[in-house]
Write an enzyme that holds these catalytic residues in place. Structure first.
Site, short mmCIF file in Angstrom:
data_model
loop_
_atom_site.label_atom_id
_atom_site.label_comp_id
_atom_site.label_asym_id
_atom_site.label_seq_id
_atom_site.Cartn_x
_atom_site.Cartn_y
_atom_site.Cartn_z
N ASP A 114 84.02 -6.17 -7.17
CA ASP A 114 85.48 -6.20 -7.20
C ASP A 114 86.08 -5.44 -8.37
O ASP A 114 87.19 -4.92 -8.28
CB ASP A 114 85.98 -7.65 -7.24
CG ASP A 114 85.74 -8.30 -8.59
OD1 ASP A 114 84.57 -8.45 -8.99
OD2 ASP A 114 86.73 -8.66 -9.26
N ASP B 185 82.45 -5.96 -13.09
CA ASP B 185 81.26 -6.81 -13.12
C ASP B 185 80.41 -6.53 -11.89
O ASP B 185 80.63 -5.57 -11.16
CB ASP B 185 81.65 -8.27 -13.24
CG ASP B 185 82.60 -8.72 -12.12
OD1 ASP B 185 82.66 -8.02 -11.08
OD2 ASP B 185 83.29 -9.75 -12.28
N GLU C 100 90.17 -2.94 -17.44
CA GLU C 100 89.26 -3.11 -16.31
C GLU C 100 89.91 -2.65 -15.00
O GLU C 100 91.01 -3.08 -14.67
CB GLU C 100 88.85 -4.58 -16.17
CG GLU C 100 87.78 -4.81 -15.10
CD GLU C 100 87.22 -6.23 -15.11
OE1 GLU C 100 86.11 -6.43 -14.59
OE2 GLU C 100 87.90 -7.13 -15.66
N TYR D 203 88.79 -16.18 -8.90
CA TYR D 203 89.49 -15.98 -7.64
C TYR D 203 89.71 -17.31 -6.92
O TYR D 203 89.45 -17.43 -5.72
CB TYR D 203 88.76 -14.97 -6.76
CG TYR D 203 88.77 -13.59 -7.37
CD1 TYR D 203 89.92 -12.81 -7.37
CD2 TYR D 203 87.63 -13.06 -7.97
CE1 TYR D 203 89.95 -11.55 -7.94
CE2 TYR D 203 87.64 -11.79 -8.55
CZ TYR D 203 88.80 -11.06 -8.53
OH TYR D 203 88.83 -9.81 -9.11
#
Length: 497
Positions: A80, A83, A474, A234
């Site tokens: 996603d 990571d 990120e 999430y």
């Protein structure tokens, strides 16, 4: 004749007011180049066996044993962000938005980029099909995020737990299942002309996974054995009801089945469609739902859907600074800002909705009544363009927040694969903590993740090129996915009248 004192004071106030406004150069952007890079980014996020036509060449195969813990094949899909975890909820939303980008703006894409966009959709959809391949069961996540985030490790070297998180009937997963249904339905439309057989497979699976979402209502992260893996990353923070309506709306658009029209007509009030929540992203679909459903209201005079149109209009008015109902926060440089990190997800998703709604209004020769001002398609498109141009470099720092676009962009993004040496350059295994030296390095990342859009600047337009600050540095798939559609529009329409 002397200048009246009041006129002079007004002049001084105006002069000094404009002196205080941010001053930065407006560039003529190469939207076609930005579009190409935006789509290419997804190749850098791929997990599984990489294809021979992979254009970002520094990654290698990874996650090849994913699913083995449960004796299933869960290889493929996307990481996603920076990571090495595969979260089903944001991946499904990413796939939906890539598909909507092609549905809405694919006709204006260069043929090569349309093919690349379809390849990006298929990579996500193929994985999602695996997650629902067992009736009554949904694989919602692969990888333990706590363990993963404790390492700075290349995907190719992963030796952390690849825990498979599963929801089985009658346990609820309306959010993930509803979003997955939306992803399948939207993707079925994107592939309808180029691969009708695949399109039918996707639509058939959309129907079945939506049945799970509706039959077993509740949030997937409310399941005790899921919560520790999904949260706080999430979790379903905003409720599962919007995903039920969102999934049904996409099934209605893809299938034209009246049962889904009846669903969004009859369940809108009970599932919160009229709550008028001005959000759109991986967790909250309200604004996108209202825009999507408004298309049928506008084009087909479906008065039973009028409440969705009213809510969509209301949302648009909040985005227009001249409107009396404007209440969206902007940075001094003009970027839409919402607290919480990864702010550019809001800018790209809202820009996408502005452009889509502008198309729906233009196609029916309508405008939005914002009380003190009437807002037409051109105004909505200008608002969207300001956000996209800000991302590409029209901002106080004159930095492109897309890696590889222009000569001034972030070089130290928070991304494991980008920041660690590529396998071909350093074939030796780098263990969990072995990557710390690269994480803490002040050197630029050795591998350029072309097209990655980082989280973006703070509320004061500030940005430090610092991979430690993940909220700003990120990239995520759901920042880029709606940007594909917006850039496709501006590549074909660079000069707004």
């Amino acid at each position: 004749m002397p200048i009246p004192r009041i006129v002079f004071l007004v002049f001084l106030f105006t002069f000094f007011f404009f002196l205080r406004l941010p001053r930065f150069e407006s560039a003529n952007h190469d939207y076609a180049d930005a579009l190409s890079k935006c789509i290419m980014f997804f190749e850098g996020q791929r997990s599984g066996f990489l294809p021979n036509d992979q254009r970002i060449t520094w990654p290698a195969n990874s996650g090849l044993s994913d699913g083995s813990q449960r004796s299933v094949d869960l290889t493929g899909g996307y990481y996603d962000a920076g990571d090495n975890v595969k979260f089903g909820f944001p991946m499904a939303f990413t796939t939906t938005m890539l598909a909507w980008s092609v549905i809405e703006f694919g006709d204006s894409m260069p043929a090569t980029e349309r093919r690349n966009a379809l390849a990006a959709i298929r990579w996500g959809a193929d994985y999602l099909l695996k997650t629902v391949s067992h009736p009554g069961r949904i694989f919602v996540q692969v990888g333990d995020p706590i363990v993963d985030h404790n390492c700075w490790e290349r995907p190719e070297d992963m030796d952390t737990a690849r825990t498979v998180y599963t929801v089985e009937a009658p346990n609820p997963a309306s959010d993930v299942a509803g979003e997955t249904a939306a992803a399948f339905a939207a993707s079925s439309m994107a592939f309808r002309s180029s691969d009708p057989g695949y399109s039918e497979t996707l639509l058939r699976n959309a129907v079945s996974v939506f049945q799970y979402a509706d039959n077993y209502r509740g949030a997937y992260s409310d399941n005790a054995d899921i919560r520790d893996g999904a949260c706080p990353f999430y979790c379903d923070f905003d409720g599962y009801q919007d995903e039920l309506l969102w999934g049904a709306a996409w099934l209605r658009r893809a299938s034209k089945d009246d049962s889904y029209l009846n669903y969004i007509e009859n369940n809108g009030k009970t599932l919160g469609a009229e709550d008028n929540i001005n959000e759109f992203g991986w967790d909250n679909k309200h604004a996108g739902l209202n825009v999507l459903v408004s298309k049928e209201y506008l084009e087909g005079n479906m008065y039973s859907l009028q409440s969705y149109k009213v809510s969509a209009d209301s949302f648009m008015c909040t985005l227009i600074p001249e409107s009396s109902s404007s209440h969206i926060e902007y940075t001094p440089g003009g970027l839409i800002y919402k607290p919480g990190g990864s702010n550019l997800q809001h800018a790209t998703s809202i820009a996408f909705l502005l452009l889509s709604y502008a198309n729906y209004l233009a196609g029916t020769s309508q405008s939005v009544d914002c009380g003190n001002v009437s807002v037409g398609p051109s105004s909505l498109r200008r608002q969207a363009k300001r956000q996209i141009d800000y991302i590409l470099g029209d901002n106080p720092l004159t930095i492109s927040y897309m890696v590889g676009y222009s000569n001034h962009y972030p070089h130290k993004i928070h991304h494991r694969g980008s920041s660690l040496p590529a396998i071909k350059d350093h074939p030796e295994f780098i263990p969990c903590k072995g990557g710390s030296v690269y994480f803490n390095s002040s050197d630029p990342n050795p591998n350029v993740l072309v097209g990655a859009v980082v989280g973006g600047p703070g509320e004061d337009d500030s940005y430090d090129d610092d991979r430690v600050d993940f909220r700003k540095s990120e990239p995520t798939t759901y920042i880029n996915a709606p940007l594909v559609g917006a850039l496709a529009y501006f590549a074909a329409n660079p000069d707004l009248s």
